[in-house]
Design a protein around this motif. Structure first.
Motif, PDB file in Angstrom:
ATOM      1  N   UNK A  83      62.108  42.430  71.486  1.00 47.70           N
ATOM      2  CA  UNK A  83      61.958  42.187  72.911  1.00 47.70           C
ATOM      3  C   UNK A  83      61.001  41.068  73.273  1.00 47.70           C
ATOM      4  N   UNK A  84      60.183  40.607  72.340  1.00 50.24           N
ATOM      5  CA  UNK A  84      59.238  39.525  72.616  1.00 50.24           C
ATOM      6  C   UNK A  84      59.971  38.190  72.664  1.00 50.24           C
ATOM      7  N   UNK A  85      59.408  37.259  73.438  1.00 55.09           N
ATOM      8  CA  UNK A  85      59.916  35.887  73.438  1.00 55.09           C
ATOM      9  C   UNK A  85      59.246  35.127  72.307  1.00 55.09           C
ATOM     10  N   UNK A  95      63.707  26.143  69.890  1.00 53.83           N
ATOM     11  CA  UNK A  95      64.375  26.908  70.941  1.00 53.83           C
ATOM     12  C   UNK A  95      63.493  28.089  71.329  1.00 53.83           C
ATOM     13  N   UNK A  96      63.674  28.584  72.549  1.00 55.49           N
ATOM     14  CA  UNK A  96      63.032  29.820  72.978  1.00 55.49           C
ATOM     15  C   UNK A  96      64.100  30.897  72.953  1.00 55.49           C
ATOM     16  N   UNK A  97      63.798  32.005  72.272  1.00 58.98           N
ATOM     17  CA  UNK A  97      64.757  33.107  72.175  1.00 58.98           C
ATOM     18  C   UNK A  97      64.017  34.435  72.245  1.00 58.98           C
ATOM     19  N   UNK A  98      64.726  35.452  72.719  1.00 59.59           N
ATOM     20  CA  UNK A  98      64.180  36.803  72.700  1.00 59.59           C
ATOM     21  C   UNK A  98      64.517  37.407  71.337  1.00 59.59           C
ATOM     22  N   UNK A  99      63.540  38.072  70.735  1.00 54.80           N
ATOM     23  CA  UNK A  99      63.745  38.682  69.422  1.00 54.80           C
ATOM     24  C   UNK A  99      64.567  39.948  69.613  1.00 54.80           C
ATOM     25  N   UNK A 100      65.759  39.967  69.002  1.00 54.09           N
ATOM     26  CA  UNK A 100      66.665  41.095  69.189  1.00 54.09           C
ATOM     27  C   UNK A 100      66.872  41.921  67.930  1.00 54.09           C
TER      28      UNK A 100
END
Length: 122
Positions: A83-85, A95-100
């Motif tokens: 859930x963290x960016x 890139x910026x991504x949400x950790x899934x």
């Protein structure tokens, strides 16, 4: 959409220390109000050696509430958490991504650092 600037955190050169007046006679009533300055490096960072500021250029990450000219504070010492960016390197680009998912390592994606704060200008 890209990153505009990348900066390492620098230590402040001066720190204000509260003190008392060394004058003779009646002291100033404001002497006890002297306080040290607010240092956002101490408040917003946990590991100064692994923390970076990145200025964002463009509105490509608006789904994460990241806008043009925002400053991201990224800690490279933090571990990935669901859930963290995070800032990742994918196909040679940042890139910026949400950790899934955390189960397996993706050979195409490398975690560069976890975003701890997003600073917006008003």
């Amino acid at each position: 959409m890209e990153f505009d600037e990348l900066h390492k955190i620098k230590r402040p050169e001066q720190t204000h220390k509260a003190g008392s007046s060394e004058q003779t006679g009646f002291p100033s009533p404001a002497t006890h109000y002297l306080e040290s300055t607010l240092d956002l490096n101490l408040i917003l960072t946990k590991n100064r050696d692994a923390t970076f500021f990145i200025r964002v250029k463009g509105n490509g990450w608006s789904e994460y509430t990241i806008r043009d000219q925002d400053v991201l504070i990224i800690d490279r010492s933090l571990h990935a958490a669901l859930g963290k960016l995070a800032v990742v390197v994918r196909d040679g680009d940042f890139k910026v991504e949400r950790i899934t998912k955390l189960t397996e390592k993706d050979s195409e994606v490398m975690l560069w650092g976890v975003i701890t704060y997003i600073i917006h200008a008003l």
